[in-house]
Design an enzyme around this catalytic site. Structure first.
Site, PDB file in Angstrom:
ATOM      1  N   ARG A  22       5.660  12.149   4.150  1.00 33.55           N
ATOM      2  CA  ARG A  22       5.136  11.138   5.087  1.00 33.55           C
ATOM      3  C   ARG A  22       5.821  11.234   6.452  1.00 33.55           C
ATOM      4  NH1 ARG A  22       5.943   5.616   2.251  1.00 33.55           N
ATOM      5  NH2 ARG A  22       7.879   6.698   1.738  1.00 33.55           N
ATOM      6  N   ASN A  73       1.796   6.114   0.616  1.00 34.16           N
ATOM      7  CA  ASN A  73       1.688   6.658  -0.730  1.00 34.16           C
ATOM      8  C   ASN A  73       0.605   5.910  -1.489  1.00 34.16           C
ATOM      9  OD1 ASN A  73       3.761   8.497  -0.395  1.00 34.16           O
ATOM     10  ND2 ASN A  73       5.317   7.218  -1.351  1.00 34.16           N
TER      11      ASN A  73
END
Length: 170
Positions: free
Chosen positions: A23, A41
């Site tokens: 990320r 997520n």
């Protein structure tokens, strides 16, 4: 499609993309390409991205987030074009619970150390090759010096043996 047109993509990325800093890597890529939106997520192992920006920047973004460098391995990217909304002023990482984020930080550290170890192994291999080449070079230098000494001895022998030199001139 016109490259300067603004658009919005809903992107789902599958593979080994959770718990290894993916990320934050995507956030840095988005920042460099002037992409706004977010990444988060999903339950399971995938991540979801909302990305807004110019179409050519979004296309470059999708190519750049297709990372296959251990431990991250993107296997599939699904993209759906949506209506541009302009809801975002930057690209952010939506975080989970503190426990999940702490676990991901540890996993990210492990991934970084793993990459460092891999690079260290490559450096050690190159160092070993360098030492081997240096040893080979020293061996060749010693052989060259031996030949030079033999030649020098022969030349000195010819210079003191005047009769040999005068016979060949006659």
């Amino acid at each position: 499609m016109e490259s300067y047109k603004l658009s919005r993509y809903s992107i789902q990325v599958s593979g080994t993309v959770q718990r290894f800093g993916y990320r934050h890597i995507v956030q840095n890529i988005a920042r460099k390409l002037n992409i706004t939106g977010y990444i988060e997520n999903l339950e399971g192992y995938d991540v979801h991205i909302i990305a807004e920006g110019r179409v050519n920047d979004l296309e470059a973004f999708i190519k750049a987030i297709r990372i296959v460098e251990y431990p991250v391995e993107v296997e599939e990217i699904s993209t759906v074009e949506e209506e541009y909304s302009g809801d975002f002023s930057y690209f952010k990482v939506n975080k989970g619970s503190p426990y999940e984020e702490l676990a991901e930080r540890f996993d990210t550290a492990i991934a970084i150390f793993s990459r460092m170890e891999k690079k260290q192994d490559i450096a050690l291999e190159k160092y070993d090759k360098s030492i081997s080449l240096q040893e080979e070079t020293l061996k060749l230098q010693k052989e060259t010096m031996t030949l030079q000494e033999e030649t020098l001895t022969e030349v000195k022998g010819m210079r003191t043996d005047r009769s040999y030199a005068t016979q060949s001139l006659i």
